[in-house]
Design a protein around this motif. Structure first.
Motif, PDB file in Angstrom:
ATOM      1  N   GLU A  46       0.826  -1.198   0.000  1.00 44.71           N
ATOM      2  CA  GLU A  46       0.000   0.000   0.000  1.00 44.71           C
ATOM      3  C   GLU A  46       0.867   1.257   0.000  1.00 44.71           C
ATOM      4  N   LEU A  47       0.417   2.280  -0.725  1.00 41.92           N
ATOM      5  CA  LEU A  47       1.172   3.524  -0.856  1.00 41.92           C
ATOM      6  C   LEU A  47       0.834   4.565   0.205  1.00 41.92           C
ATOM      7  N   ASP A  48      -0.358   4.533   0.763  1.00 39.40           N
ATOM      8  CA  ASP A  48      -0.871   5.686   1.507  1.00 39.40           C
ATOM      9  C   ASP A  48      -0.530   5.667   2.992  1.00 39.40           C
ATOM     10  N   ALA A  49      -0.554   6.873   3.567  1.00 42.27           N
ATOM     11  CA  ALA A  49      -0.336   7.089   4.995  1.00 42.27           C
ATOM     12  C   ALA A  49      -1.632   7.574   5.631  1.00 42.27           C
ATOM     13  N   LEU A  50      -1.545   7.978   6.892  1.00 45.95           N
ATOM     14  CA  LEU A  50      -2.739   8.350   7.673  1.00 45.95           C
ATOM     15  C   LEU A  50      -2.728   9.825   8.074  1.00 45.95           C
ATOM     16  N   PRO A  51      -3.912  10.420   8.224  1.00 44.46           N
ATOM     17  CA  PRO A  51      -3.997  11.818   8.688  1.00 44.46           C
ATOM     18  C   PRO A  51      -3.935  11.905  10.216  1.00 44.46           C
ATOM     19  N   ILE A  52      -2.797  11.491  10.771  1.00 44.26           N
ATOM     20  CA  ILE A  52      -2.598  11.477  12.225  1.00 44.26           C
ATOM     21  C   ILE A  52      -1.272  12.167  12.531  1.00 44.26           C
ATOM     22  N   VAL A  53      -1.256  12.964  13.602  1.00 46.13           N
ATOM     23  CA  VAL A  53      -0.020  13.631  14.022  1.00 46.13           C
ATOM     24  C   VAL A  53       0.900  12.604  14.678  1.00 46.13           C
ATOM     25  N   GLU A  54       2.132  12.512  14.210  1.00 54.49           N
ATOM     26  CA  GLU A  54       3.103  11.589  14.774  1.00 54.49           C
ATOM     27  C   GLU A  54       3.704  12.168  16.059  1.00 54.49           C
ATOM     28  N   THR A  55       3.758  11.371  17.115  1.00 50.21           N
ATOM     29  CA  THR A  55       4.345  11.811  18.388  1.00 50.21           C
ATOM     30  C   THR A  55       5.468  10.865  18.773  1.00 50.21           C
ATOM     31  N   PRO A  58       9.186  11.892  19.045  1.00 53.92           N
ATOM     32  CA  PRO A  58      10.211  12.937  18.853  1.00 53.92           C
ATOM     33  C   PRO A  58      11.630  12.421  18.730  1.00 53.92           C
ATOM     34  N   HIS A  59      11.908  11.212  19.194  1.00 53.70           N
ATOM     35  CA  HIS A  59      13.259  10.675  19.139  1.00 53.70           C
ATOM     36  C   HIS A  59      13.545   9.933  17.827  1.00 53.70           C
ATOM     37  N   LEU A  60      12.555   9.889  16.938  1.00 57.73           N
ATOM     38  CA  LEU A  60      12.706   9.191  15.665  1.00 57.73           C
ATOM     39  C   LEU A  60      13.479  10.081  14.692  1.00 57.73           C
ATOM     40  N   GLN A  61      14.599   9.590  14.189  1.00 58.03           N
ATOM     41  CA  GLN A  61      15.407  10.402  13.287  1.00 58.03           C
ATOM     42  C   GLN A  61      14.753  10.595  11.926  1.00 58.03           C
ATOM     43  N   HIS A  62      13.876   9.674  11.537  1.00 54.17           N
ATOM     44  CA  HIS A  62      13.191   9.787  10.250  1.00 54.17           C
ATOM     45  C   HIS A  62      11.723  10.169  10.442  1.00 54.17           C
ATOM     46  N   GLN A  63      11.450  10.994  11.426  1.00 52.92           N
ATOM     47  CA  GLN A  63      10.074  11.416  11.720  1.00 52.92           C
ATOM     48  C   GLN A  63       9.448  12.114  10.502  1.00 52.92           C
ATOM     49  N   SER A  64       8.132  11.999  10.365  1.00 51.90           N
ATOM     50  CA  SER A  64       7.417  12.603   9.246  1.00 51.90           C
ATOM     51  C   SER A  64       7.689  14.102   9.168  1.00 51.90           C
ATOM     52  N   ALA A  65       7.989  14.560   7.950  1.00 54.66           N
ATOM     53  CA  ALA A  65       8.222  15.982   7.711  1.00 54.66           C
ATOM     54  C   ALA A  65       6.957  16.692   7.256  1.00 54.66           C
ATOM     55  N   ARG A  66       5.856  15.964   7.168  1.00 55.29           N
ATOM     56  CA  ARG A  66       4.602  16.542   6.699  1.00 55.29           C
ATOM     57  C   ARG A  66       3.613  16.592   7.865  1.00 55.29           C
ATOM     58  N   ALA A  67       3.276  17.771   8.272  1.00 53.13           N
ATOM     59  CA  ALA A  67       2.459  17.981   9.462  1.00 53.13           C
ATOM     60  C   ALA A  67       1.116  17.266   9.351  1.00 53.13           C
ATOM     61  N   GLY A  68       0.801  16.486  10.380  1.00 53.93           N
ATOM     62  CA  GLY A  68      -0.498  15.829  10.443  1.00 53.93           C
ATOM     63  C   GLY A  68      -0.652  14.620   9.554  1.00 53.93           C
ATOM     64  N   VAL A  69       0.451  14.163   8.931  1.00 48.10           N
ATOM     65  CA  VAL A  69       0.405  12.987   8.062  1.00 48.10           C
ATOM     66  C   VAL A  69       1.555  12.072   8.456  1.00 48.10           C
ATOM     67  N   ALA A  70       1.288  10.785   8.614  1.00 47.69           N
ATOM     68  CA  ALA A  70       2.360   9.865   9.024  1.00 47.69           C
ATOM     69  C   ALA A  70       2.034   8.430   8.625  1.00 47.69           C
ATOM     70  N   HIS A  71       3.097   7.649   8.403  1.00 48.90           N
ATOM     71  CA  HIS A  71       2.959   6.216   8.107  1.00 48.90           C
ATOM     72  C   HIS A  71       2.839   5.468   9.435  1.00 48.90           C
ATOM     73  N   LEU A  72       1.631   5.473   9.994  1.00 52.96           N
ATOM     74  CA  LEU A  72       1.404   4.865  11.302  1.00 52.96           C
ATOM     75  C   LEU A  72       0.668   3.530  11.195  1.00 52.96           C
ATOM     76  N   CYS A  73       0.673   2.966   9.981  1.00 45.12           N
ATOM     77  CA  CYS A  73       0.098   1.634   9.775  1.00 45.12           C
ATOM     78  C   CYS A  73       1.146   0.677   9.213  1.00 45.12           C
ATOM     79  N   GLY A  74       2.309   1.229   8.842  1.00 48.51           N
ATOM     80  CA  GLY A  74       3.378   0.388   8.349  1.00 48.51           C
ATOM     81  C   GLY A  74       3.419   0.194   6.851  1.00 48.51           C
ATOM     82  N   HIS A  75       2.670   0.999   6.111  1.00 48.23           N
ATOM     83  CA  HIS A  75       2.681   0.835   4.666  1.00 48.23           C
ATOM     84  C   HIS A  75       4.054   1.150   4.070  1.00 48.23           C
ATOM     85  N   ASP A  76       4.818   2.022   4.751  1.00 49.57           N
ATOM     86  CA  ASP A  76       6.186   2.271   4.297  1.00 49.57           C
ATOM     87  C   ASP A  76       7.009   0.983   4.354  1.00 49.57           C
TER      88      ASP A  76
END
Length: 387
Positions: free
Chosen positions: A77-86, A88-106
């Motif tokens: 799957e290509l898509d991510a979720l409209p959820i704010v990622e929390t 902060p210690h993740l070096q590859h944290q989402s750079a797009r506000a309010g959007v994150a791969h929080l289901c593992g599609h990446d």
């Protein structure tokens, strides 16, 4: 076995982190799709189809004798979720506000790229392998859209497979189930139309508030009637709104939203029918007009028995632990559109017992399971060819 070794794993992990940093929402995955195309070109597929069913991508790897043998499709799957990622210690944290791969599609995409690496190293003896990157899984629209695209249909898949990572399960455990693997679900929107009036003269208007309260109570009672359904059936009211915040107004409009969910598609249809009957009866009793719409519809994902058995055998040959799911999973997956058309299976791969759950704001896909997923997909190809 040497052919199952992924030689460029560090590069794949780096790619997964890039996908995580730049996520795209459902239906708007153009940037992600382009990254996938650029990465998979390194493995010299025989063809790459783009903009399939929207932003979808299909890479075709032909066997040594592509004119003979099965066509086996693997999906991510290509898509991510409209959820704010929390996190902060993740070096590859989402750079797009309010959007994150929080289901593992990446991670799922990266597993398919890993499979491309293995196919590049050693082509299957025959047949073709299709790597399909699907848009809009989170909204339930992507699989259906891709299956309307003639370019995909012309490839005539014989078998279809997909996996999903499972937090709470030991890392690299393979979770299988015959028949229903993931639930059917749909979102329901009920709109109620009355007549607004001044708040000082409520008798001159028709306020939907009482009807909304009755509907919510009725909805909760429907799923308590277990005898109406084959198996687990749920209705969750997720939103309700009455008019606007205006203390001088008696509102004339209201809306109630709910998620309907069941293990079986037939039960979901029964639930939809009964729910619509209750809406009509209550609306008419209160002198209201109404409209009902259903959105984000997911069929149940129903696995085929032989195709699950190939997953088991492939996992056992790789000395992976295999667990049978006692019940279907309550979450939904639009891969059910694929298994309704072609023989295939959806299975799980453990993401770790301490891993945050799917859709949680601090979730991050565990890189350690990338090679396991890729090797297992490759092994499934071998099982099918040797059957």
């Amino acid at each position: 076995m040497q052919q199952y070794e992924i030689k460029d794993l560090p590069d794949l992990v780096k790619f997964r982190h890039t996908l995580h940093q730049y996520p795209d929402l459902s239906g708007a995955e153009g940037d992600t799709a382009q990254r996938v195309v650029e990465q998979i070109q390194k493995y010299e597929p025989d063809a790459i189809l783009t903009q399939v069913g929207g932003t979808g991508v299909v890479a075709v790897f032909e066997g040594k004798d592509s004119s003979q043998g099965p066509v086996i499709l693997f999906r991510a799957e290509l898509d991510a979720l409209p959820i704010v990622e929390t996190n902060p210690h993740l070096q590859h944290q989402s750079a797009r506000a309010g959007v994150a791969h929080l289901c593992g599609h990446d991670g799922h995409m990266t597993i398919l790229i890993g499979l491309a690496s293995l196919l590049h190293q050693q082509k299957p003896a025959r047949g073709k392998v299709l790597l399909l990157f699907q848009p809009a899984e989170e909204t339930g629209a992507g699989a259906y859209a891709m299956l309307q695209d003639e370019r995909l249909l012309e490839l005539k898949p014989d078998y279809v497979y997909a996996l999903h990572n499972l937090p709470g399960r030991p890392k690299n455990q393979i979770v299988v189930r015959d028949n229903v693997f993931a639930s059917a679900s749909t979102g329901m929107i009920v709109e109620l139309f009355g007549k607004p009036s001044h708040a000082a003269e409520p008798e001159n208007g028709v306020n939907p508030g009482q009807a909304m309260a009755e509907m919510i109570l009725a909805f909760n009672q429907i799923v308590q009637q277990k005898e109406l359904f084959q198996d687990l059936t749920l209705l969750t009211v997720i939103h309700a709104r009455l008019g606007e915040i205006a203390f001088g107004t008696n509102p004339g409009y209201g809306t109630v939203m709910a998620t309907l969910r069941s293990y079986h598609t037939a039960d979901l249809q029964i639930l939809k029918t009964i729910t619509k009957q209750h809406v009509q009866q209550i609306a008419e009793r209160h002198g209201l007009k109404f409209n009902i719409s259903f959105v984000e519809e997911f069929p149940a994902t129903v696995n085929h028995v032989q195709e699950v058995q190939w997953v088991r055998k492939a996992a056992e040959k790789l000395k992976l632990e295999v667990a049978n799911a006692v019940d279907p999973f309550r979450w939904s997956e639009d891969f059910g559109h694929f298994t309704a058309r072609y023989k295939g299976a959806l299975f799980g791969i453990g993401a770790g017992t301490e891993q945050p759950q799917l859709h949680h704001s601090n979730y991050d896909f565990p890189d350690e399971i990338i090679p396991t997923g890729a090797k297992l997909f490759y092994s499934i190809v071998q099982e099918i060819l040797n059957a």
